[in-house]
Design a protein around this motif. Structure first.
Motif, PDB file in Angstrom:
ATOM      1  N   LEU A 106     -30.529   8.122 -11.193  1.00 46.63           N
ATOM      2  CA  LEU A 106     -30.566   7.496 -12.511  1.00 46.63           C
ATOM      3  C   LEU A 106     -29.297   6.681 -12.754  1.00 46.63           C
ATOM      4  CD1 LEU A 106     -31.838   7.052 -15.284  1.00 46.63           C
ATOM      5  CD2 LEU A 106     -30.887   9.261 -15.996  1.00 46.63           C
ATOM      6  N   ALA A 107     -28.152   7.238 -12.370  1.00 40.88           N
ATOM      7  CA  ALA A 107     -26.890   6.515 -12.533  1.00 40.88           C
ATOM      8  C   ALA A 107     -26.880   5.239 -11.695  1.00 40.88           C
ATOM      9  CB  ALA A 107     -25.716   7.413 -12.149  1.00 40.88           C
ATOM     10  N   VAL A 108     -27.426   5.295 -10.487  1.00 40.45           N
ATOM     11  CA  VAL A 108     -27.505   4.102  -9.640  1.00 40.45           C
ATOM     12  C   VAL A 108     -28.431   3.062 -10.262  1.00 40.45           C
ATOM     13  CG1 VAL A 108     -28.293   3.218  -7.405  1.00 40.45           C
ATOM     14  CG2 VAL A 108     -26.948   5.315  -7.499  1.00 40.45           C
ATOM     15  N   ALA A 109     -29.602   3.504 -10.728  1.00 42.11           N
ATOM     16  CA  ALA A 109     -30.552   2.568 -11.330  1.00 42.11           C
ATOM     17  C   ALA A 109     -29.932   1.868 -12.537  1.00 42.11           C
ATOM     18  CB  ALA A 109     -31.824   3.314 -11.736  1.00 42.11           C
TER      19      ALA A 109
ATOM     20  N   LEU B 261     -12.265  21.933  -3.706  1.00 39.31           N
ATOM     21  CA  LEU B 261     -12.211  20.555  -4.164  1.00 39.31           C
ATOM     22  C   LEU B 261     -10.806  20.220  -4.641  1.00 39.31           C
ATOM     23  CD1 LEU B 261     -15.567  20.279  -6.156  1.00 39.31           C
ATOM     24  CD2 LEU B 261     -15.140  19.957  -3.705  1.00 39.31           C
ATOM     25  N   VAL B 262     -10.240  19.180  -4.089  1.00 44.38           N
ATOM     26  CA  VAL B 262      -8.878  18.777  -4.430  1.00 44.38           C
ATOM     27  C   VAL B 262      -8.785  18.381  -5.893  1.00 44.38           C
ATOM     28  CG1 VAL B 262      -7.040  17.132  -3.916  1.00 44.38           C
ATOM     29  CG2 VAL B 262      -8.428  18.059  -2.054  1.00 44.38           C
ATOM     30  N   THR B 263      -9.837  17.777  -6.413  1.00 42.67           N
ATOM     31  CA  THR B 263      -9.826  17.325  -7.806  1.00 42.67           C
ATOM     32  C   THR B 263      -9.991  18.478  -8.795  1.00 42.67           C
ATOM     33  OG1 THR B 263     -12.210  16.949  -7.706  1.00 42.67           O
ATOM     34  CG2 THR B 263     -10.767  15.069  -7.205  1.00 42.67           C
ATOM     35  N   GLY B 264     -10.450  19.617  -8.308  1.00 37.12           N
ATOM     36  CA  GLY B 264     -10.632  20.771  -9.172  1.00 37.12           C
ATOM     37  C   GLY B 264     -11.862  20.722 -10.057  1.00 37.12           C
ATOM     38  N   ARG B 265     -12.778  19.804  -9.790  1.00 32.14           N
ATOM     39  CA  ARG B 265     -13.995  19.685 -10.604  1.00 32.14           C
ATOM     40  C   ARG B 265     -15.119  19.102  -9.758  1.00 32.14           C
ATOM     41  NH1 ARG B 265     -15.004  14.395 -11.483  1.00 32.14           N
ATOM     42  NH2 ARG B 265     -13.244  12.920 -11.574  1.00 32.14           N
ATOM     43  N   LEU B 266     -16.357  19.277 -10.256  1.00 33.49           N
ATOM     44  CA  LEU B 266     -17.499  18.671  -9.595  1.00 33.49           C
ATOM     45  C   LEU B 266     -17.485  17.158  -9.796  1.00 33.49           C
ATOM     46  CD1 LEU B 266     -20.404  21.158 -10.430  1.00 33.49           C
ATOM     47  CD2 LEU B 266     -18.679  21.282  -8.631  1.00 33.49           C
ATOM     48  N   VAL B 267     -18.139  16.458  -8.892  1.00 34.63           N
ATOM     49  CA  VAL B 267     -18.213  15.003  -8.930  1.00 34.63           C
ATOM     50  C   VAL B 267     -19.162  14.574 -10.052  1.00 34.63           C
ATOM     51  CG1 VAL B 267     -18.817  12.933  -7.600  1.00 34.63           C
ATOM     52  CG2 VAL B 267     -17.799  14.924  -6.442  1.00 34.63           C
ATOM     53  N   ARG B 268     -18.851  13.464 -10.708  1.00 33.81           N
ATOM     54  CA  ARG B 268     -19.737  12.909 -11.726  1.00 33.81           C
ATOM     55  C   ARG B 268     -20.720  11.926 -11.073  1.00 33.81           C
ATOM     56  NH1 ARG B 268     -14.452  12.164 -14.257  1.00 33.81           N
ATOM     57  NH2 ARG B 268     -14.075  13.913 -15.691  1.00 33.81           N
ATOM     58  N   PRO B 269     -21.985  11.920 -11.499  1.00 33.79           N
ATOM     59  CA  PRO B 269     -22.965  11.001 -10.901  1.00 33.79           C
ATOM     60  C   PRO B 269     -22.519   9.547 -10.907  1.00 33.79           C
ATOM     61  CG  PRO B 269     -24.093  12.616 -12.260  1.00 33.79           C
ATOM     62  CD  PRO B 269     -22.616  12.819 -12.482  1.00 33.79           C
ATOM     63  N   GLN B 270     -21.856   9.113 -11.979  1.00 37.42           N
ATOM     64  CA  GLN B 270     -21.441   7.713 -12.058  1.00 37.42           C
ATOM     65  C   GLN B 270     -20.434   7.362 -10.977  1.00 37.42           C
ATOM     66  OE1 GLN B 270     -22.840   5.368 -14.234  1.00 37.42           O
ATOM     67  NE2 GLN B 270     -21.801   4.006 -12.787  1.00 37.42           N
ATOM     68  N   GLU B 271     -19.628   8.326 -10.565  1.00 35.08           N
ATOM     69  CA  GLU B 271     -18.641   8.070  -9.521  1.00 35.08           C
ATOM     70  C   GLU B 271     -19.325   7.760  -8.191  1.00 35.08           C
ATOM     71  OE1 GLU B 271     -14.926  10.769 -11.184  1.00 35.08           O
ATOM     72  OE2 GLU B 271     -16.558  11.772 -10.122  1.00 35.08           O
ATOM     73  N   VAL B 272     -20.460   8.382  -7.940  1.00 41.24           N
ATOM     74  CA  VAL B 272     -21.241   8.074  -6.742  1.00 41.24           C
ATOM     75  C   VAL B 272     -21.935   6.730  -6.907  1.00 41.24           C
ATOM     76  CG1 VAL B 272     -23.038   8.882  -5.169  1.00 41.24           C
ATOM     77  CG2 VAL B 272     -21.585  10.546  -6.369  1.00 41.24           C
ATOM     78  N   ALA B 273     -22.501   6.501  -8.087  1.00 36.08           N
ATOM     79  CA  ALA B 273     -23.229   5.256  -8.341  1.00 36.08           C
ATOM     80  C   ALA B 273     -22.344   4.035  -8.174  1.00 36.08           C
ATOM     81  CB  ALA B 273     -23.834   5.288  -9.744  1.00 36.08           C
ATOM     82  N   ASP B 274     -21.095   4.135  -8.572  1.00 32.88           N
ATOM     83  CA  ASP B 274     -20.187   2.988  -8.466  1.00 32.88           C
ATOM     84  C   ASP B 274     -19.972   2.595  -7.001  1.00 32.88           C
ATOM     85  OD1 ASP B 274     -19.931   2.839 -11.206  1.00 32.88           O
ATOM     86  OD2 ASP B 274     -18.054   3.971 -11.267  1.00 32.88           O
TER      87      ASP B 274
END
Length: 264
Positions: free
Chosen positions: A21-24, A223-236
């Motif tokens: 959905l984030a990619v679309a 995880l180095v960031t200490g949190r789960l990845v956000r969908p928008q970060e993948v979509a970008d």
């Protein structure tokens, strides 16, 4: 930065929620004609997106999706193979090599490998006929970091990585770029829904669902960031790879995983 996607035709599978959905949305915002593929339409798809209902476990579905895109928009310039994860009706994680049986393995490969292979096979003649295009396959960090959890899923994604590299080599001379994006754990309903991964791990760890999402899972996966990845970060990242601005990037894999993958 103008990604030069205006007017281009993009097929996005698994587009009803999460990463898809984030990619679309992102591709639509960049001006692309988006063909959003999923079994049911998500209520939050961009208004300009064309939803095509398809069950990609059906071997004939990819050809019908591509034909619809050509019928509506005249061709296909971008394919994002995002559909994947647990096959319909399956809950992950599963721990242990002996846990998934023969049918589990077959369903996992059908959904995470064969559906993508069929989409690629269906779209390649269209792309090469237009002088090229971009294919982005959404894999997983577990493809290169094996372990006893979800071993069938990781194996299917490893195979997808191999396919991506092989197709990029064969069809690069015809203008088709193929790249892979490998997310780590992404904060989608795969984690948060009732009976989802967070609840399964909560039962194993003796923690609350909220604690699993906020602390247990990021710690368990280092995880180095200490949190789960956000969908928008993948979509970008997907959008950039889909763009002609990435014209010299092919056969590559990009980890968007919060530091999950430790190996070189």
């Amino acid at each position: 930065m103008d990604l030069e996607l205006s007017g281009r035709v993009a097929i996005v599978t698994g587009a009803s929620r999460g990463i898809g959905l984030a990619v679309a949305r992102t591709l639509a915002e960049e001006g692309a004609h988006v063909v959003a593929v999923s079994r049911t339409a998500g209520g939050e798809l961009p208004g300009k997106a064309l939803h095509v209902a398809a069950d990609l476990m059906d071997p004939q579905a990819p050809a019908r999706v591509v034909a619809r895109a050509v019928e509506e928009f005249g061709g296909v310039d971008v394919l994002v193979n995002n559909a994947g994860g647990p096959p319909p009706g399956v809950t992950l994680p599963r721990v242990g090599f002996l846990t998934p049986d023969e049918e589990d393995w077959q369903a996992m490969f059908a959904f995470n490998l064969f559906s993508a292979v069929r989409m690629i096979r269906a779209v390649l003649p269209v792309m090469t006929g237009r002088g090229g295009g971009s294919i982005v396959n959404v894999s997983s960090g577990t493809a290169r970091q094996p372990g006893p959890m979800n071993v069938d899923y990781g194996a299917a994604k490893s195979a997808l990585n191999h396919v991506s590299k092989a197709v990029s080599e064969e069809f690069g001379g015809q203008g088709v770029r193929v790249n892979t994006v490998s997310p780590g754990p992404v904060l989608t309903d795969w984690w948060t829904k009732e009976g989802g991964a967070a609840e399964v791990i909560a039962g194993m760890a003796g923690a609350s669902k909220e604690a699993v999402v906020a602390e247990v899972a990021p710690g368990m996966m280092k995880l180095v960031t200490g949190r789960l990845v956000r969908p928008q970060e993948v979509a970008d990242v997907v959008a950039l790879l889909a763009s002609p601005r990435s014209g010299s990037t092919t056969g590559a894999e990009f980890a968007v995983d919060g530091g999950f993958l430790k190996e070189l």
